[in-house]
Every structure is written in C-alpha cells, then in structure tokens.
Write a protein that holds these residues in place. Structure first.
Motif, mmCIF file in Angstrom:
data_model
loop_
_atom_site.group_PDB
_atom_site.id
_atom_site.type_symbol
_atom_site.label_atom_id
_atom_site.label_comp_id
_atom_site.label_asym_id
_atom_site.label_seq_id
_atom_site.Cartn_x
_atom_site.Cartn_y
_atom_site.Cartn_z
ATOM 1 N N GLY A 176 -13.092 -30.282 -20.910
ATOM 2 C CA GLY A 176 -11.881 -29.872 -20.205
ATOM 3 C C GLY A 176 -11.742 -30.507 -18.827
ATOM 4 N N PRO A 177 -12.796 -30.379 -17.967
ATOM 5 C CA PRO A 177 -12.694 -30.992 -16.636
ATOM 6 C C PRO A 177 -12.493 -32.507 -16.710
ATOM 7 N N GLU A 178 -13.150 -33.160 -17.686
ATOM 8 C CA GLU A 178 -12.999 -34.615 -17.825
ATOM 9 C C GLU A 178 -11.567 -34.984 -18.208
ATOM 10 N N LEU A 179 -10.978 -34.166 -19.073
ATOM 11 C CA LEU A 179 -9.590 -34.409 -19.481
ATOM 12 C C LEU A 179 -8.658 -34.336 -18.267
ATOM 13 N N TYR A 180 -8.909 -33.320 -17.438
ATOM 14 C CA TYR A 180 -8.084 -33.163 -16.231
ATOM 15 C C TYR A 180 -8.232 -34.382 -15.313
ATOM 16 N N SER A 181 -9.506 -34.789 -15.084
ATOM 17 C CA SER A 181 -9.749 -35.948 -14.220
ATOM 18 C C SER A 181 -9.068 -37.196 -14.776
ATOM 19 N N HIS A 182 -9.132 -37.338 -16.101
ATOM 20 C CA HIS A 182 -8.518 -38.495 -16.741
ATOM 21 C C HIS A 182 -7.008 -38.528 -16.479
ATOM 22 N N LEU A 183 -6.386 -37.352 -16.635
ATOM 23 C CA LEU A 183 -4.932 -37.273 -16.417
ATOM 24 C C LEU A 183 -4.590 -37.589 -14.964
ATOM 25 N N MET A 184 -5.431 -37.091 -14.034
ATOM 26 C CA MET A 184 -5.214 -37.373 -12.613
ATOM 27 C C MET A 184 -5.304 -38.876 -12.361
ATOM 28 N N ALA A 185 -6.401 -39.470 -12.924
ATOM 29 C CA ALA A 185 -6.673 -40.888 -12.654
ATOM 30 C C ALA A 185 -5.588 -41.783 -13.241
ATOM 31 N N SER A 186 -5.016 -41.365 -14.399
ATOM 32 C CA SER A 186 -4.014 -42.233 -15.036
ATOM 33 C C SER A 186 -2.613 -41.981 -14.455
ATOM 34 N N GLY A 187 -2.546 -41.163 -13.387
ATOM 35 C CA GLY A 187 -1.264 -40.987 -12.702
ATOM 36 C C GLY A 187 -0.297 -40.060 -13.393
ATOM 37 N N TYR A 194 -9.493 -20.961 -13.370
ATOM 38 C CA TYR A 194 -10.739 -21.088 -14.134
ATOM 39 C C TYR A 194 -10.999 -19.698 -14.710
ATOM 40 N N LEU A 195 -10.724 -19.496 -16.014
ATOM 41 C CA LEU A 195 -10.749 -18.145 -16.599
ATOM 42 C C LEU A 195 -11.890 -17.992 -17.607
ATOM 43 N N ALA A 196 -12.476 -16.779 -17.604
ATOM 44 C CA ALA A 196 -13.551 -16.488 -18.557
ATOM 45 C C ALA A 196 -12.956 -15.886 -19.818
ATOM 46 N N LYS A 197 -13.554 -16.256 -20.965
ATOM 47 C CA LYS A 197 -13.167 -15.634 -22.236
ATOM 48 C C LYS A 197 -13.912 -14.313 -22.357
ATOM 49 N N PRO A 198 -13.400 -13.253 -22.935
ATOM 50 C CA PRO A 198 -12.019 -13.175 -23.438
ATOM 51 C C PRO A 198 -11.012 -13.131 -22.274
ATOM 52 N N ARG A 232 -16.256 -25.764 -8.159
ATOM 53 C CA ARG A 232 -16.079 -27.202 -8.285
ATOM 54 C C ARG A 232 -14.718 -27.511 -8.919
ATOM 55 N N ALA A 233 -14.398 -26.734 -9.969
ATOM 56 C CA ALA A 233 -13.153 -26.976 -10.699
ATOM 57 C C ALA A 233 -11.939 -26.715 -9.806
ATOM 58 N N LEU A 234 -11.988 -25.591 -9.089
ATOM 59 C CA LEU A 234 -10.829 -25.241 -8.252
ATOM 60 C C LEU A 234 -10.644 -26.260 -7.133
ATOM 61 N N LYS A 235 -11.792 -26.774 -6.625
ATOM 62 C CA LYS A 235 -11.709 -27.776 -5.557
ATOM 63 C C LYS A 235 -11.063 -29.059 -6.052
ATOM 64 N N SER A 236 -11.318 -29.378 -7.332
ATOM 65 C CA SER A 236 -10.795 -30.639 -7.861
ATOM 66 C C SER A 236 -9.308 -30.521 -8.212
#
Lengths: 551, 130
Positions: B65-76, B104-108, B95-99
């Motif tokens: 999930g975090p990598e997907l977000y970073s990817h979307l950020m990086a690709s503009g 950032y939610l816990a299941k359930p 870390r996630a909120l800072k990025s």
C-alpha cells in the motif's frame, strides 16, 4: 489411599527393576577405554614400584614413628570423605551394595585412629596410657580383614534385584544407624582389645617383630582380596567396580610388602612402602569419585544448555505458528465486523436496501465458514500422527508414565504414589496423547515441589470410575499450590509462572482431554498443593453419547 | 452527499473476502467502489483516472500500500490514500501520515472513522464532489 489401602502402591518404594538405574551414576556407567587403560597403568606402576622396593624392604628406618600420626590422619581423612561421598550416592540410589561399601570405608577410616594411638612409641609423649604389646596388631587385623569383607558384601549385593533397594524416606535413618554402628563397634572393639591384651593372640614378639600367629592374618587377607577380585571381575563392569579392583590389587601389593617382603618388620623401608600403598588405596576411590563428579557435572551442564537451546528454538517456532494462526483467524473476523457494519448501514437507510444487506450477511456467513476452516486445520495439524483412537487402559498408561518419571522423582526426593481402581473401564483415545497428558501433569507436580522444604513431597495419582459412563483421574501434589490470581489463566497458551517454561503444557493437556470428550480442571489440595482432575468417557459407553462429545 | 457520476473509491487488497467487505462498507456509506486484487491491477486499470480516493491494504504481496502511494506521487498523479491494516503499529502509522497518507486505519474498520477519512480525502478531490 484411605479407602483402598490394598491398592495403594508407592512407586518410590517398591517395584525397583534391576537395570533401570539412572544412567551416569558411578555405579551404573561403564568405564570407557581410557579409564580401563588408566587403571592398568596404575597397576603397572604399582607392581614396578614393588619390584624396585623389594631388595631394600628390610632396611630399618629408625625414629620414623613421628611420621605415623601424619600417615594415620591422611588415611582417616581420605577414607571418611570417601565414605561420605558414597553415602551421598546411596541416598540417591538407595542401593544396599553402595551402603555396604561406604560403611566399609567408614570402618576402615575410623579404625585407623585406635591403630595409630596404640602404636608403640607414637603417643607416649602425649601421656597416653601404654597399650599392650598385641593391641596395635589386633586392631590392624580387624581393619585389614574388615574392609575386604565389606567390599565383598558390595560386590555380592550389587545387582541382586529388588531386595537390594532401601525404601524411600528411610535413607537418612539408615545412614545415621550405620554411622553410629561403625563408631560403636570401633570404640567397643578398641576398648576390648586394649583392656584384655593378655587374652589376644600373640601376634608380636616385641614392638618391632611379628610372631608366628601373625602369618594367618596376611594369608586370610590375601584370600579375601582374591575372592573380592574374582567376584568384582564377573560382575557387570562399572566405573566403581573397576577402581575397586585396582584398590584390592593395591591392598594385595601392600600386604605382600608389609608381611612377606619386609617380614613384618615394623618401620622398615618395606613397611613404609606398604603404608604408602595403603594411603594410595585409601585415596583411589576418592579421586575417582571426585573426577567422575566433575565429568558428570560438565556433561550435565552441556545437556542442560542443549536442552535450553532446543526449547528456545521450539519457542520461536511456536511464536511464529501462533502469529500465523492469529493472522489466519483475524482476517475473517475483521471482515465479518466490516460486513456487519455495512449491513447495518444498508438497513439503517431511510429506504432500507434489503438486497445489499442480504449480500453483506452472505459474506459474513462465508467469513464464518472460513474462520471455522482455519480452526479445523489447526486442530487437524495438532492431532497429526495421533489420530488413531484405540481402547486404552488408563491404569497401565499411568503405571508406565510413573515408571518413566520415577528416577526424576527420586532425584527430587519426591515420593510417588498411585491408587488405581482395578475395575477401571477402558477409554477410547490416543495412547500417545493421553500419556503426554499424564506425564505433563506429573512433571508439573514435580516442578511445583522442587521449592518445597519442611514437609513431605508427595505425588499421588488416582483413577476411579465416575458415574456409569466416565472415568476420573487426578494428580495431586503437596507443592506450592496455585496463586488465586493466576488460576483462571493457567490453561491459556503461553501462560507460565516458571521462568524457563514454555507454558504450552496445560493448554496441550486441556486440548487433548477435550478432544477426547473429557474435561480438565484444577482444585486446591489440603493443606498444600494442587489437584488436577480430568474425566474421560469410558469405552463401554453407548456410542451415541460418545459421538456427541468426541468429534 | 453526492459524488460526481464517474468518480469512485478504489479498494486494493489481496485478500478477497477482506476486499469485498471493505468495498461493501464503502458502498453502504454511499460511494461507488471498485475492487482491485493488487497494486498492479489498479495501475493497469482504466478506472484509475476516475479514482477520487484510494483505500489500500498495507501488507500485500508485490507492491504494498505505501509503495503504491509513493509510486502515484512520484509519477505525478497523486490520489488521496487511506491505508488499512490488521497490524497497526504506531511507528508505521506516523511514517505513513508524514508521507502524506490521509488516514491509517486498523482492521476491523470503524465505519464513522472511514467515512470521515473518505470525506476528507475527496474534499481535496479538486471539484469532483458536487
């Protein structure tokens, strides 16, 4: 125990099976090749020294009486320490043979005192009454003939089966009686010998030279040594037996030098050489006991650390397993909650969407099945290799388990009793798992009593019919009991009050018993300790009832 | 609240039942939801341009999930993202909120919390909300 005294059996007391001694004890472990080689080397050196000493044996060494007390003190200390180490061995192993040997060493050590005290010219300066001419020789005779008789008793009693074990709990009184007896005999015989010098056989011509009657003493001693050697030779070879044979050889050489090569001439070179052999023979078993103890201790340390490593590895595996189980179960649970929330939202709308709510409920059902499958998978894995259910005689299982635990219990000075109902019906189950349950419970009980001091350490296992369709087994200890604040948690996985425990034992027991359609619970024992009880449905129970409880 | 007709919430989770559950909850909250079994499926999908908010599981095989977000950020092409996880850890959350992760939610999942997160996410959605 009160209702059925006839069935009560004390496993620490009766049923000692020959050949089931704990391994690694001095009396049970067999000597390695290096030990045998060392023993042979010692003998070769001794015989070599004998040959070298022989030509000079009769040279008198004047004014050496002063060395005698030092010699006597050394022999006394060595033999008494040997005796106490052997008595310690006896208190663990409870073998009459070891007891006889320790008494022999004690007797030999104690008799050195009157021997040295009555030796002509030794203690004159202390102002002790001058003993008669024959006293020293008579005391030496008692000591010389007494020791091989005890060794012979050891060799003959050894391995002679159940009668050779002293019952549990009485070791201390047996030891006390033995020590008291030896001291009494030593004092009594010394008193008799010193006060009735005229009635003694004329062993000595004067203070230095022996007379004709003395020749029977070394001859008898040689015979006893040879018989002892023969008996030890045909016995199963243990470390102790090997070195006792060396001791007898040393004594044999000693008597040859003392009585034949030096012609019994006191304070001659040969006589003193013989004394050195005597000192060596007094120290041999002590040295072996000490070195064996060190070796065994090192072995123990190694095995304990190996076991600890294995346990840690197991713990890591269990942690990984439990994490994956938690994940597998948590996923469907979280989905169920989320689906239920969605369903509530659909139904809570102004115009409820029943189709969507139904779809959410359907997903909950699927998740529930999925969670159940995970649990079922774990259960199957847990039962892997032990799924076979056969008719099990719980009494036999209990007896077998107790026999395995007996040595551990004896080392912990715990008496183990069993009161088994002879009419106990069989149960259907996995013998492997049920045996693990019993040995877990017994191991728990032993652990609970290791810290107990000042009261009896007793484990009692009972089996009985319960109603018409079940049996009840209870394991009772006089240990530290259960802390009320932990009582509800002891069956949880990974719960333990021990610093080294894994905490899977009781959870495992409960799972097995419940998988067999029974129940496991715990109550307090009066006045101390805890009782674990479990029930199991009996096999002659109607199958419909059993089917409801046994999955 | 009504979203523009063609915008949707994308749910990316490798676990099918978890994905269905989250998507079902999102729908019950009044949004359009699209499900994807992996980050790669989502990136290759033509629905990516319609996505107003991304809900992604933290732990997934392949791209997380975090990598997907970073990817979307990086690709503009950043998309407001909510991360969900069964193993909520404080450090990972910070870390996630800072990025720039929205929530950032816990299941359930708590439905109200999820709703608040989605609202805050699509509030930034550049006029996609009516």
């Amino acid at each position: 125990m009160i209702d059925q005294p006839a069935r009560a059996r004390d496993f620490g007391q009766s049923r000692p099976h020959a050949g089931e001694n704990p391994p690694f004890l001095l009396t049970t472990s067999s000597p390695g090749r290096s030990q045998r080689r060392l023993a042979v080397c010692v003998l070769v050196v001794l015989v070599g020294a004998l040959v070298v000493t022989a030509p000079f044996a009769r040279i008198p060494l004047e004014n050496t009486e002063a060395l005698l007390p030092a010699y006597a003190a050394a022999v006394f200390v060595n033999e008494v320490i040997t005796a106490s180490l052997l008595l310690a061995l006896f208190s663990v192993q409870r073998s009459r043979a070891v007891f006889a040997l320790s008494i022999g060493y004690l007797f030999s050590g104690v008799m050195v005192i009157p021997w040295a005290l009555t030796f002509p010219g030794v203690f004159e300066s202390l102002g002790l009454p001058d003993a008669g001419l024959q006293s020293t020789a008579a005391i030496a005779t008692l000591r010389r003939l007494g020791f091989p008789i005890f060794v012979l008793a050891y060799a003959l009693l050894e391995d002679s089966g159940s009668s050779a074990r002293v019952s549990h709990g009485s070791a201390r009184s047996v030891i006390l009686a033995g020590v008291a007896g030896v001291v009494a005999i030593a004092c009594g015989s010394t008193w008799l010998i010193v006060t009735s010098d005229d009635a003694l056989p004329g062993f000595m011509k004067d203070t230095r030279n022996v007379a004709a009657p003395w020749q029977y003493v070394p001859a008898t001693a040689v015979c006893l040594y040879l018989v002892g050697l023969c008996v030890l030779w045909i016995r199963p070879r243990s470390v102790l037996n090997l070195w006792l044979m060396v001791v007898l050889c040393t004594l044999l050489i000693e008597i040859v030098i003392l009585s034949y090569l030096s012609a019994g001439l006191r304070l001659s070179l040969g006589w003193w050489a013989g004394r050195l052999y005597g000192l060596l023979s007094a120290s041999l078993v002590l040295l072996v006991l000490l070195s064996e103890k060190t070796t065994l201790y090192a072995r123990l340390v190694r095995s304990v650390s190996a076991e600890r490593r294995a346990r840690e590895a197991r713990l890591t595996a269990m942690e990984a397993l439990s994490a994956s189980i938690a994940h597998e179960v948590n996923q469907p649970l979280a989905s169920m909650v989320t689906n239920a929330d969605a369903g509530l939202r659909w139904l809570g709308r102004q115009s409820p969407n029943v189709d969507e709510a139904r779809a959410a409920l359907k997903r909950i059902v699927d998740d529930g099945h999925r969670a159940a499958k995970v649990i079922e998978g774990i259960t199957t894995m847990f039962k892997k290799g032990a799924q076979e259910r056969v008719s099990v005689n719980m009494n036999r299982l209990i007896e077998e388990t107790l026999r395995r635990c007996r040595d551990e219990a004896r080392l912990g000075r715990i008496s183990v009793q069993a009161e088994l109902d002879a009419d106990l019906p069989p149960v259907m189950g996995s013998p492997v798992q049920l045996q693990q349950v019993i040995s877990n419970l017994v191991a728990n009980a032993i652990d609970a009593m290791t810290a107990v001091a000042g009261r009896k350490r007793v484990i009692c296992i009972r089996s009985a019919r319960r109603n018409s369709d079940a049996i009840l087994v209870s394991v009772e200890d006089s240990g530290t009991g259960l802390d009320p604040k932990y009582r509800d948690r002891i069956f949880e996985p990974f719960f333990t009050t021990r610093s080294d425990g894994m905490g899977m034992g009781l959870m495992f027991c409960q799972s097995v018993i419940e998988a067999h359609g029974g129940r496991l619970w715990v109550t307090d024992n009066e006045p101390h300790g805890a009782i674990f009880h479990f029930t199991l449905p009996s096999a002659d129970d109607p199958p419909s009832t059993a089917g409801a409880t046994v999955r | 609240m009504v979203m523009s007709d063609d915008s949707l919430i994308a749910v990316v989770d490798d676990d099918e039942s978890a994905r269905e559950a989250v998507a079902g909850l999102v729908r019950s909250l009044g949004f359009l939801a699209a499900e994807f079994g992996s980050a790669a499926d989502f990136l290759a999908s033509d629905q990516r341009s319609r996505t107003a908010c991304l809900i992604a599981d933290v732990r997934m095989p392949g791209v997380t999930g975090p990598e997907l977000y970073s990817h979307l950020m990086a690709s503009g092409t950043p998309i407001p993202t909510v991360l969900i996880t069964a193993y909520a850890r404080e450090a990972a959350r910070d870390r996630a909120l800072k990025s720039g992760i929205r929530c950032y939610l816990a299941k359930p999942l708590d439905p109200d919390e999820l709703l608040a997160c989605i609202r805050s996410a699509i509030g930034d959605g550049k006029g996609r909300i009516e």
